[in-house]
Motif scaffolding. Sequence first.
Motif, PDB file in Angstrom:
ATOM      1  N   GLU A 232       0.840  -1.207   0.000  1.00 13.14           N
ATOM      2  CA  GLU A 232       0.000   0.000   0.000  1.00 13.14           C
ATOM      3  C   GLU A 232       0.872   1.253   0.000  1.00 13.14           C
ATOM      4  OE1 GLU A 232      -0.431   2.131   2.657  1.00 13.14           O
ATOM      5  OE2 GLU A 232       0.365   1.037   4.384  1.00 13.14           O
ATOM      6  N   PRO A 233       0.330   2.357  -0.531  1.00 13.38           N
ATOM      7  CA  PRO A 233       1.177   3.504  -0.876  1.00 13.38           C
ATOM      8  C   PRO A 233       1.676   4.320   0.307  1.00 13.38           C
ATOM      9  CG  PRO A 233      -1.111   3.955  -1.451  1.00 13.38           C
ATOM     10  CD  PRO A 233      -1.040   2.514  -1.059  1.00 13.38           C
ATOM     11  N   ALA A 234       0.907   4.459   1.365  1.00 14.09           N
ATOM     12  CA  ALA A 234       1.367   5.305   2.475  1.00 14.09           C
ATOM     13  C   ALA A 234       2.647   4.736   3.085  1.00 14.09           C
ATOM     14  CB  ALA A 234       0.269   5.438   3.528  1.00 14.09           C
ATOM     15  N   ALA A 235       2.649   3.439   3.339  1.00 14.68           N
ATOM     16  CA  ALA A 235       3.844   2.806   3.893  1.00 14.68           C
ATOM     17  C   ALA A 235       4.992   2.835   2.888  1.00 14.68           C
ATOM     18  CB  ALA A 235       3.533   1.377   4.321  1.00 14.68           C
ATOM     19  N   ARG A 236       4.653   2.713   1.599  1.00 17.09           N
ATOM     20  CA  ARG A 236       5.710   2.741   0.593  1.00 17.09           C
ATOM     21  C   ARG A 236       6.378   4.112   0.553  1.00 17.09           C
ATOM     22  NH1 ARG A 236       6.702  -1.104  -2.984  1.00 17.09           N
ATOM     23  NH2 ARG A 236       8.364  -0.634  -4.472  1.00 17.09           N
ATOM     24  N   LEU A 237       5.594   5.150   0.726  1.00 18.15           N
ATOM     25  CA  LEU A 237       6.160   6.489   0.706  1.00 18.15           C
ATOM     26  C   LEU A 237       7.156   6.669   1.850  1.00 18.15           C
ATOM     27  CD1 LEU A 237       5.624   8.702  -1.336  1.00 18.15           C
ATOM     28  CD2 LEU A 237       4.041   9.751   0.287  1.00 18.15           C
ATOM     29  N   GLU A 238       6.843   6.130   3.012  1.00 13.54           N
ATOM     30  CA  GLU A 238       7.780   6.193   4.137  1.00 13.54           C
ATOM     31  C   GLU A 238       9.072   5.455   3.803  1.00 13.54           C
ATOM     32  OE1 GLU A 238       6.046   4.824   7.734  1.00 13.54           O
ATOM     33  OE2 GLU A 238       4.348   6.212   7.658  1.00 13.54           O
ATOM     34  N   LEU A 239       8.944   4.293   3.171  1.00 15.05           N
ATOM     35  CA  LEU A 239      10.134   3.531   2.784  1.00 15.05           C
ATOM     36  C   LEU A 239      10.953   4.301   1.755  1.00 15.05           C
ATOM     37  CD1 LEU A 239      11.857   0.967   2.791  1.00 15.05           C
ATOM     38  CD2 LEU A 239      10.293   0.001   1.082  1.00 15.05           C
ATOM     39  N   MET A 240      10.280   4.909   0.778  1.00 12.01           N
ATOM     40  CA  MET A 240      10.993   5.689  -0.228  1.00 12.01           C
ATOM     41  C   MET A 240      11.765   6.837   0.408  1.00 12.01           C
ATOM     42  SD  MET A 240       8.023   5.663  -3.164  1.00 12.01           S
ATOM     43  CE  MET A 240       8.636   7.133  -3.993  1.00 12.01           C
ATOM     44  N   ASP A 241      11.181   7.474   1.413  1.00 14.76           N
ATOM     45  CA  ASP A 241      11.883   8.543   2.118  1.00 14.76           C
ATOM     46  C   ASP A 241      13.178   8.025   2.732  1.00 14.76           C
ATOM     47  OD1 ASP A 241      10.038  10.507   1.487  1.00 14.76           O
ATOM     48  OD2 ASP A 241       8.892  10.261   3.345  1.00 14.76           O
ATOM     49  N   SER A 242      13.108   6.839   3.336  1.00 13.66           N
ATOM     50  CA  SER A 242      14.296   6.281   3.974  1.00 13.66           C
ATOM     51  C   SER A 242      15.336   5.844   2.949  1.00 13.66           C
ATOM     52  CB  SER A 242      13.909   5.100   4.867  1.00 13.66           C
ATOM     53  OG  SER A 242      13.503   3.972   4.097  1.00 13.66           O
ATOM     54  N   GLN A 243      14.877   5.507   1.740  1.00 11.27           N
ATOM     55  CA  GLN A 243      15.788   5.065   0.681  1.00 11.27           C
ATOM     56  C   GLN A 243      16.376   6.218  -0.122  1.00 11.27           C
ATOM     57  OE1 GLN A 243      12.963   2.590  -1.418  1.00 11.27           O
ATOM     58  NE2 GLN A 243      13.915   0.704  -0.671  1.00 11.27           N
ATOM     59  N   GLY A 244      15.824   7.407   0.039  1.00 14.31           N
ATOM     60  CA  GLY A 244      16.289   8.542  -0.747  1.00 14.31           C
ATOM     61  C   GLY A 244      15.659   8.621  -2.123  1.00 14.31           C
ATOM     62  N   ILE A 245      14.458   8.034  -2.285  1.00 13.50           N
ATOM     63  CA  ILE A 245      13.740   8.069  -3.559  1.00 13.50           C
ATOM     64  C   ILE A 245      12.621   9.105  -3.464  1.00 13.50           C
ATOM     65  CG2 ILE A 245      12.378   6.758  -5.223  1.00 13.50           C
ATOM     66  CD1 ILE A 245      15.266   5.834  -5.022  1.00 13.50           C
ATOM     67  N   HIS A 246      12.644  10.089  -4.334  1.00 19.96           N
ATOM     68  CA  HIS A 246      11.597  11.114  -4.299  1.00 19.96           C
ATOM     69  C   HIS A 246      10.316  10.626  -4.957  1.00 19.96           C
ATOM     70  CE1 HIS A 246       9.547  14.928  -4.394  1.00 19.96           C
ATOM     71  NE2 HIS A 246       9.377  14.800  -5.704  1.00 19.96           N
ATOM     72  N   ALA A 247      10.413   9.996  -6.125  1.00 21.48           N
ATOM     73  CA  ALA A 247       9.219   9.574  -6.863  1.00 21.48           C
ATOM     74  C   ALA A 247       9.559   8.366  -7.708  1.00 21.48           C
ATOM     75  CB  ALA A 247       8.695  10.709  -7.745  1.00 21.48           C
ATOM     76  N   CYS A 248       8.519   7.634  -8.104  1.00 23.68           N
ATOM     77  CA  CYS A 248       8.764   6.419  -8.880  1.00 23.68           C
ATOM     78  C   CYS A 248       7.563   6.061  -9.736  1.00 23.68           C
ATOM     79  CB  CYS A 248       9.095   5.235  -7.961  1.00 23.68           C
ATOM     80  SG  CYS A 248       7.697   4.687  -6.956  1.00 23.68           S
ATOM     81  N   LEU A 249       7.848   5.320 -10.802  1.00 28.46           N
ATOM     82  CA  LEU A 249       6.811   4.576 -11.498  1.00 28.46           C
ATOM     83  C   LEU A 249       6.603   3.274 -10.745  1.00 28.46           C
ATOM     84  CD1 LEU A 249       7.741   4.952 -15.288  1.00 28.46           C
ATOM     85  CD2 LEU A 249       5.928   6.119 -14.036  1.00 28.46           C
ATOM     86  N   MET A 250       5.351   2.910 -10.514  1.00 29.05           N
ATOM     87  CA  MET A 250       5.023   1.715  -9.735  1.00 29.05           C
ATOM     88  C   MET A 250       4.301   0.716 -10.639  1.00 29.05           C
ATOM     89  SD  MET A 250       5.327   0.377  -6.706  1.00 29.05           S
ATOM     90  CE  MET A 250       5.681   1.809  -5.686  1.00 29.05           C
ATOM     91  N   PHE A 251       4.945  -0.431 -10.859  1.00 30.45           N
ATOM     92  CA  PHE A 251       4.417  -1.446 -11.764  1.00 30.45           C
ATOM     93  C   PHE A 251       3.834  -2.622 -10.992  1.00 30.45           C
ATOM     94  CE2 PHE A 251       7.602   0.800 -14.268  1.00 30.45           C
ATOM     95  CZ  PHE A 251       6.902   1.047 -15.437  1.00 30.45           C
ATOM     96  N   PRO A 252       2.829  -3.274 -11.555  1.00 32.69           N
ATOM     97  CA  PRO A 252       2.312  -4.499 -10.934  1.00 32.69           C
ATOM     98  C   PRO A 252       3.303  -5.648 -11.084  1.00 32.69           C
ATOM     99  CG  PRO A 252       1.236  -4.115 -13.047  1.00 32.69           C
ATOM    100  CD  PRO A 252       2.105  -2.914 -12.781  1.00 32.69           C
ATOM    101  N   THR A 253       2.998  -6.747 -10.434  1.00 35.82           N
ATOM    102  CA  THR A 253       3.807  -7.961 -10.530  1.00 35.82           C
ATOM    103  C   THR A 253       2.984  -9.092 -11.127  1.00 35.82           C
ATOM    104  OG1 THR A 253       5.202  -7.306  -8.649  1.00 35.82           O
ATOM    105  CG2 THR A 253       5.173  -9.637  -9.235  1.00 35.82           C
ATOM    106  N   LEU A 254       1.895  -9.469 -10.481  1.00 35.57           N
ATOM    107  CA  LEU A 254       1.076 -10.593 -10.934  1.00 35.57           C
ATOM    108  C   LEU A 254       0.314 -10.271 -12.211  1.00 35.57           C
ATOM    109  CD1 LEU A 254       0.128 -13.487 -10.149  1.00 35.57           C
ATOM    110  CD2 LEU A 254      -1.788 -12.388  -8.947  1.00 35.57           C
TER     111      LEU A 254
END
Length: 387
Positions: free
Chosen positions: A95-117
């Motif tokens: 889910e995106p809210a938690a992902r945004l927190e992870l991106m902050d810790s990784q130093g990623i400002h923005a991303c394209l988000m692709f599916p897997t399945l």
Amino acid sequence: DFPVFDADNHLYEAEDALTRHLPAAHRDLFRFVELNGRKKLVVRSLLTEYIPNPTFEVVARPGAHMAFYASQNPEGKSLRELAGKPMRSVPAFREPAARLELMDSQGIHACLMFPTLASLIEERLRDDPDLTDVAVHAFNEWLYDDWTYDYQGRIFATPVITPTTAQAGVRELETVLARGARAVLLRPAPVTGPRGPRSPFLAEFDPFWARVQEAGVPVALHASDSGYQDYLNTWEGRGGEFVAFRPRTFAYVADGGRTIQDTLASAICHGMLDRFPGVRLISVENGGGWVGVLARNLELTYKKMPNEFPTHPLELLRRNVWINPFWEESLDGLIELMGSERVCFGSDYPHAEGLAEPLSFLDTLAGHDPADIERIMSANLAELLGL
């Protein structure tokens, strides 16, 4: 000194991602079944092993296969052996809210988000374009529910577009654009329509590409199950589907970027990029080693048949196509051929074949001009997305 834009991030779908919005008449199109104590996915009546664990309750750790893809596997360990102990999926994968927190810790400002399945849908429904339209639309509805297409201007989930007909493609495109899609995902493969498979770049699909150009939305050609397993099977005298994480030597040698080469060759040779010069295509998770082969073949063909090309094909390649190379590749030749303004960083996080730490991609760029590094890690994707 600049915000980092990652061209290749992935989510792991919820268990109802393919089914939540399916019409009642198709409620059994996708089903999970128990097999030897594990959940497996059945598409129509066929069990698929395309993704070994399609619920994603446990997954390989990010970057678990890095040694394999860096060609540092002298003991010949299998991908399962290299992966080691799996981990349970964490909220940031779902889910995106938690992902945004992870991106902050990784130093990623923005991303394209692709599916897997979701990359299994089109190939397993290729005989039924109407059913493909239904399944793709249902998935896009789930994606919008759980991720939106533009989360706080930083996570840009990519809805799937499959122009089984030009009209079907335009219809789905209009739906996702109205909901804020900043990029869309097109499988690098022929599409299956009412008259069988064909390139999506033929003139019959011009109304779709006209709308893409008008909207200014970039089209991501992300690696997928493009149906090429059938051709590999004929060489090996066997049947079966493509299965992730089960590499075979012949497939590794024979493929070598074949799907994305054919896709872009069609976009150029079948004239779509001449008819719609404003269309922007970004190749994601296909690597960059194949670009020189495609460029050579385009150049040789132009010298033999120059009158067949309204524009020099290499000009189209450099004008309309952006490349996300693999992290393990040398980028010198790619930058020399395409220019630094057409190369985009992508980590493939959190997939096992991607980077455990996204910003370690900078190791690949060591020694390059700082302006080129900023373009590749930031400006190119930001400009593609209109940010």
